[in-house]
Design an enzyme around this catalytic site. Structure first.
Site, mmCIF file in Angstrom:
data_model
loop_
_atom_site.group_PDB
_atom_site.id
_atom_site.type_symbol
_atom_site.label_atom_id
_atom_site.label_comp_id
_atom_site.label_asym_id
_atom_site.label_seq_id
_atom_site.Cartn_x
_atom_site.Cartn_y
_atom_site.Cartn_z
ATOM 1 N N VAL A 75 -6.957 -11.325 -5.087
ATOM 2 C CA VAL A 75 -8.321 -10.734 -4.406
ATOM 3 C C VAL A 75 -7.794 -9.377 -3.761
ATOM 4 O O VAL A 75 -7.194 -9.347 -2.835
ATOM 5 C CB VAL A 75 -8.953 -11.567 -3.559
ATOM 6 N N MET A 76 -8.402 -8.142 -4.400
ATOM 7 C CA MET A 76 -7.969 -6.836 -4.039
ATOM 8 C C MET A 76 -8.487 -6.895 -2.585
ATOM 9 O O MET A 76 -9.754 -7.090 -2.162
ATOM 10 C CB MET A 76 -8.525 -5.645 -4.799
ATOM 11 N N ARG A 98 -6.301 -2.442 11.668
ATOM 12 C CA ARG A 98 -6.953 -1.297 11.566
ATOM 13 C C ARG A 98 -8.577 -1.542 11.016
ATOM 14 O O ARG A 98 -9.545 -0.844 11.109
ATOM 15 C CB ARG A 98 -6.379 -0.367 10.416
ATOM 16 N N HIS A 140 -1.272 -8.592 3.296
ATOM 17 C CA HIS A 140 -0.490 -7.500 3.573
ATOM 18 C C HIS A 140 0.987 -7.885 3.807
ATOM 19 O O HIS A 140 1.201 -8.772 4.413
ATOM 20 C CB HIS A 140 -1.028 -6.892 5.047
ATOM 21 N N ARG A 172 -2.911 10.804 4.323
ATOM 22 C CA ARG A 172 -1.387 10.366 4.556
ATOM 23 C C ARG A 172 -0.569 11.465 4.403
ATOM 24 O O ARG A 172 0.582 11.461 4.807
ATOM 25 C CB ARG A 172 -1.201 9.435 3.361
ATOM 26 N N ARG A 194 20.837 5.343 -1.036
ATOM 27 C CA ARG A 194 21.649 4.862 -2.112
ATOM 28 C C ARG A 194 21.935 3.448 -2.106
ATOM 29 O O ARG A 194 23.080 3.187 -1.629
ATOM 30 C CB ARG A 194 22.839 5.835 -2.267
ATOM 31 N N ASP A 212 -8.065 -1.486 2.978
ATOM 32 C CA ASP A 212 -8.557 -0.990 1.995
ATOM 33 C C ASP A 212 -9.926 -1.677 1.485
ATOM 34 O O ASP A 212 -10.983 -1.268 0.665
ATOM 35 C CB ASP A 212 -7.936 -1.119 0.509
ATOM 36 N N HIS A 264 -0.726 -0.542 -3.483
ATOM 37 C CA HIS A 264 -0.568 0.170 -2.560
ATOM 38 C C HIS A 264 -1.942 0.734 -2.253
ATOM 39 O O HIS A 264 -2.847 0.036 -2.097
ATOM 40 C CB HIS A 264 0.712 1.076 -2.656
ATOM 41 N N HIS A 287 1.516 4.790 8.141
ATOM 42 C CA HIS A 287 1.874 3.460 8.341
ATOM 43 C C HIS A 287 3.419 3.104 8.115
ATOM 44 O O HIS A 287 3.763 2.255 7.292
ATOM 45 C CB HIS A 287 1.106 2.686 7.249
#
Ligand code: CMC
Length: 374
Positions: A255-256, A269, A260, A336, A355, A311, A221, A186
């Protein structure tokens, strides 16, 4: 040079990639130019893993060679098996999988060789061995005998076999394979960017993947798939789903499995995974998970215009397959590894030390007083 701060690197393009992209013209996530929905329907996880690592879909000779390399590298050392049986049973499996990849780095005969050829071989070994190590912990913490991998089985079949001692019906294996395809890559998400940042100092692939796993663990994530299941467990029954959601939104809580950073009108997806979640729900004669799913999805879109992310369907799918909730994000890891490895190799091929700068807002210059005078 500008002083403007972009917290979370919001909207900042930091490098180029050929691995994946959300293509606006088809509104879909694509791996090396192929839409993920298309890959889910026409390919196995192994074909997609080859694509991500090598840039093109394999022909049958290339695929057979790739599968042979993966299958013959599945065994883990006795040393690693011992470590897995001795880690605390209560350890989070994400911490265990992070540790095992790190140990594989100690054991790998090519750790210090960062040539493209050695990196590809190491990527294959990490891909082949990590599921074995994860399944070993799945069983060891329950006091069950560890099951060795079987070379005759596909990547997904073998994972079920090592966890449960048997391979389920082919529709369930296909649903799992689809979830791995969708989790494989992703672009510059947090864990991939972490892997690329570690690589940019010319560190090694085991270190970069170990860091990526630590980064994936967080609930903003990869950790979200576990949180989705915890949320569904709290809701318990479909008739409580709507009020639970209203209450959560009123309390301004997240709310899980929704929202996004990249997709603001739906994660491309989700339709593929939802299709296979519903197939698994039907096979498992699920009476409530899919109903809770539908209610939360409908209400979140109507009330907040926020759509589910990947998810949301994977959480309940893995639950119905029999995996422990805290194994959901480690399953994300075993897939992944392909995307991370491709990015690590891409970073090596065109490296620039990552950096960034920061804007200092601490104390002004001050003189050091000797200890007795402070
Ligand atoms: N539930 C309730 N409100 C939400 C949600 C959510 N899941 N997601 C976003 N919002 C609201 C947020 O409160 C904010 O509202 P306001 O403008 O009133 O403050 C608005 O939508 C914009 O949200 P944001 O947090 O600024 O958006 P972001 O792009 O920074 O965050 C996110 C993206 C994934 C961190 C966030 O949507 C979230 O926390 N979701 C829940 C966790 C989750 O499911 N994570 C998995 C992400 S997908 C897998 C992956 O790629 O890792």
């Amino acid at each position: 040079m500008t002083d403007e701060i972009k917290k979370g690197l919001l909207g900042i393009v930091v490098d180029e990639t050929t691995v994946s992209q959300v293509m606006p013209e088809i509104n879909s996530l694509t791996y090396r130019g192929y839409a993920v929905q298309d890959l889910c329907e026409k390919c196995s996880f192994e074909e997609v893993a080859y694509l991500i690592l090598n840039g093109n879909l394999p022909n049958s000779i290339q695929l057979n060679k790739f599968m042979k390399e993966e299958r013959t590298n599945r065994n883990i050392t006795i040393n690693l098996r011992e470590i897995i049986t001795h880690v605390p049973k209560k350890a989070h499996p994400m911490d265990v999988v992070r540790t095992v990849v790190s140990v594989m780095g100690l054991e790998d005969k090519e750790t210090v060789d960062n040539s493209p050829e050695a990196n590809m071989r190491k990527a294959m070994r990490i891909l082949a061995k990590t599921p074995t190590a994860l399944a070993a912990f799945f069983r060891a913490r329950k006091g069950k005998k560890i099951i060795k991998p079987k070379n005759k089985l596909s990547f997904s079949e073998n994972f079920f076999y090592m966890c449960f001692g048997k391979v389920p019906q082919k529709e369930i294996v296909k649903a799992f394979d689809v979830s791995l395809i969708l989790y494989a890559e992703h672009s510059f998400n947090v864990s991939t960017f972490t892997a690329r940042t570690i690589t940019s100092s010319l560190s090694d692939i085991h270190g970069a993947i170990t860091g990526a796993i630590a980064s994936l663990k967080g609930p903003l994530h990869g950790g979200a798939n576990e949180e989705v299941m915890n949320m569904i467990k709290k809701i318990k029954t479909p008739n409580k789903a709507k009020n639970w959601l209203i209450d959560t939104l009123n309390k301004k809580q997240v709310v899980m499995g929704f929202g996004h950073r990249v997709y603001k009108s739906g994660d491309s997806r989700v339709p593929s995974m939802k299709k296979y979640f519903l197939k698994v729900a039907k096979i498992k004669k699920d009476k409530k998970l899919h109903k809770i799913y539908d209610i939360l999805e409908k209400e979140m879109i109507e009330r907040k215009n926020i759509y589910p992310n990947l998810d949301f369907p994977t959480g309940p799918t893995y639950h119905l397959m029999g995996f422990d909730t805290d194994f959901f994000t480690p399953i994300f890891v075993i897939s992944r590894i392909t995307g991370w490895s491709a990015h690590i190799m891409e970073q090596y091929a065109s490296n620039k030390l990552i950096r960034p700068l920061s804007k200092y807002k601490g104390s002004k210059h001050r003189k050091v007083m000797l200890l007795n005078n402070r």
